[in-house]
Write a protein that holds these residues in place. Structure first.
Motif, mmCIF file in Angstrom:
data_model
loop_
_atom_site.group_PDB
_atom_site.id
_atom_site.type_symbol
_atom_site.label_atom_id
_atom_site.label_comp_id
_atom_site.label_asym_id
_atom_site.label_seq_id
_atom_site.Cartn_x
_atom_site.Cartn_y
_atom_site.Cartn_z
ATOM 1 N N ALA A 13 0.836 -1.203 0.000
ATOM 2 C CA ALA A 13 0.000 0.000 0.000
ATOM 3 C C ALA A 13 0.872 1.253 0.000
ATOM 4 C CB ALA A 13 -0.924 -0.002 1.212
ATOM 5 N N TRP A 14 1.956 1.230 0.754
ATOM 6 C CA TRP A 14 2.874 2.375 0.792
ATOM 7 C C TRP A 14 3.459 2.617 -0.599
ATOM 8 C CZ3 TRP A 14 8.222 2.726 0.031
ATOM 9 C CH2 TRP A 14 8.780 3.957 0.360
ATOM 10 N N GLN A 15 3.868 1.551 -1.282
ATOM 11 C CA GLN A 15 4.447 1.681 -2.615
ATOM 12 C C GLN A 15 3.430 2.260 -3.592
ATOM 13 O OE1 GLN A 15 7.698 1.057 -3.408
ATOM 14 N NE2 GLN A 15 7.218 1.979 -5.353
ATOM 15 N N VAL A 16 2.200 1.788 -3.523
ATOM 16 C CA VAL A 16 1.133 2.312 -4.392
ATOM 17 C C VAL A 16 0.924 3.798 -4.112
ATOM 18 C CG1 VAL A 16 -1.350 2.218 -4.863
ATOM 19 C CG2 VAL A 16 -0.019 0.099 -4.736
ATOM 20 N N ALA A 17 0.867 4.157 -2.838
ATOM 21 C CA ALA A 17 0.669 5.562 -2.471
ATOM 22 C C ALA A 17 1.823 6.423 -2.970
ATOM 23 C CB ALA A 17 0.511 5.708 -0.964
ATOM 24 N N MET A 18 3.044 5.946 -2.855
ATOM 25 C CA MET A 18 4.207 6.704 -3.318
ATOM 26 C C MET A 18 4.162 6.887 -4.831
ATOM 27 S SD MET A 18 6.069 7.667 -0.775
ATOM 28 C CE MET A 18 4.530 7.996 0.029
ATOM 29 N N ASN A 19 3.755 5.855 -5.542
ATOM 30 C CA ASN A 19 3.654 5.964 -7.005
ATOM 31 C C ASN A 19 2.557 6.941 -7.410
ATOM 32 O OD1 ASN A 19 5.763 4.214 -7.482
ATOM 33 N ND2 ASN A 19 4.442 2.429 -7.684
ATOM 34 N N GLU A 20 1.438 6.923 -6.687
ATOM 35 C CA GLU A 20 0.359 7.861 -6.997
ATOM 36 C C GLU A 20 0.787 9.283 -6.704
ATOM 37 O OE1 GLU A 20 -3.064 6.464 -4.896
ATOM 38 O OE2 GLU A 20 -3.401 4.828 -6.308
ATOM 39 N N ASN A 21 1.515 9.496 -5.614
ATOM 40 C CA ASN A 21 2.007 10.831 -5.298
ATOM 41 C C ASN A 21 3.001 11.300 -6.346
ATOM 42 O OD1 ASN A 21 0.463 11.068 -3.009
ATOM 43 N ND2 ASN A 21 2.072 10.393 -1.620
ATOM 44 N N ALA A 22 3.864 10.413 -6.804
ATOM 45 C CA ALA A 22 4.844 10.780 -7.830
ATOM 46 C C ALA A 22 4.116 11.163 -9.119
ATOM 47 C CB ALA A 22 5.806 9.629 -8.076
ATOM 48 N N SER A 23 3.077 10.411 -9.464
ATOM 49 C CA SER A 23 2.324 10.726 -10.678
ATOM 50 C C SER A 23 1.649 12.077 -10.554
ATOM 51 C CB SER A 23 1.273 9.649 -10.945
ATOM 52 O OG SER A 23 1.894 8.424 -11.228
ATOM 53 N N ALA A 24 1.098 12.364 -9.391
ATOM 54 C CA ALA A 24 0.416 13.648 -9.188
ATOM 55 C C ALA A 24 1.412 14.794 -9.288
ATOM 56 C CB ALA A 24 -0.286 13.658 -7.829
ATOM 57 N N VAL A 25 2.596 14.633 -8.746
ATOM 58 C CA VAL A 25 3.612 15.679 -8.793
ATOM 59 C C VAL A 25 4.090 15.887 -10.223
ATOM 60 C CG1 VAL A 25 5.962 16.283 -8.068
ATOM 61 C CG2 VAL A 25 4.333 15.375 -6.401
ATOM 62 N N GLU A 26 4.210 14.812 -10.990
ATOM 63 C CA GLU A 26 4.664 14.931 -12.377
ATOM 64 C C GLU A 26 3.692 15.744 -13.214
ATOM 65 O OE1 GLU A 26 5.190 10.946 -13.708
ATOM 66 O OE2 GLU A 26 6.971 10.629 -12.480
ATOM 67 N N HIS A 27 2.415 15.736 -12.838
ATOM 68 C CA HIS A 27 1.402 16.423 -13.641
ATOM 69 C C HIS A 27 1.179 17.879 -13.211
ATOM 70 C CE1 HIS A 27 0.566 12.821 -15.813
ATOM 71 N NE2 HIS A 27 0.221 12.166 -14.723
ATOM 72 N N LEU A 28 1.881 18.317 -12.188
ATOM 73 C CA LEU A 28 1.750 19.702 -11.760
ATOM 74 C C LEU A 28 2.416 20.609 -12.797
ATOM 75 C CD1 LEU A 28 2.580 19.496 -7.954
ATOM 76 C CD2 LEU A 28 0.334 19.717 -9.021
ATOM 77 N N THR A 29 1.797 21.720 -13.053
ATOM 78 C CA THR A 29 2.386 22.679 -14.008
ATOM 79 C C THR A 29 2.433 24.057 -13.377
ATOM 80 O OG1 THR A 29 0.233 23.148 -14.985
ATOM 81 C CG2 THR A 29 1.549 21.416 -16.020
ATOM 82 N N CYS A 30 3.350 24.839 -13.820
ATOM 83 C CA CYS A 30 3.436 26.235 -13.383
ATOM 84 C C CYS A 30 2.867 27.095 -14.490
ATOM 85 C CB CYS A 30 4.891 26.635 -13.129
ATOM 86 S SG CYS A 30 5.621 25.756 -11.758
#
Length: 55
Positions: A37-54
């Motif tokens: 579950a921790w690994q899944v959460a970390m991957n989801e957080n990484a995906s969310a951060v990758e999609h952030l734009t300025c």
């Protein structure tokens, strides 16, 4: 048998984790579920951060 499996894993660049601090029964299964579950959460957080734009 554990040594043989460990060698096969090492040849394929996998790291084998053996129960030393966690039990090999239900307690170990629960620990594995938390780790997954921790690994899944970390991957989801990484995906969310990758999609952030300025803008």
């Amino acid at each position: 048998m554990t040594g043989s499996l460990r060698q096969v894993f090492c040849r394929r660049d996998f790291e084998a984790y053996l129960p030393r601090l966690a039990p090999a029964n239900d307690g170990g299964i629960a620990l594995g579920q938390v780790a997954d579950a921790w690994q899944v959460a970390m991957n989801e957080n990484a995906s969310a951060v990758e999609h952030l734009t300025c803008a």
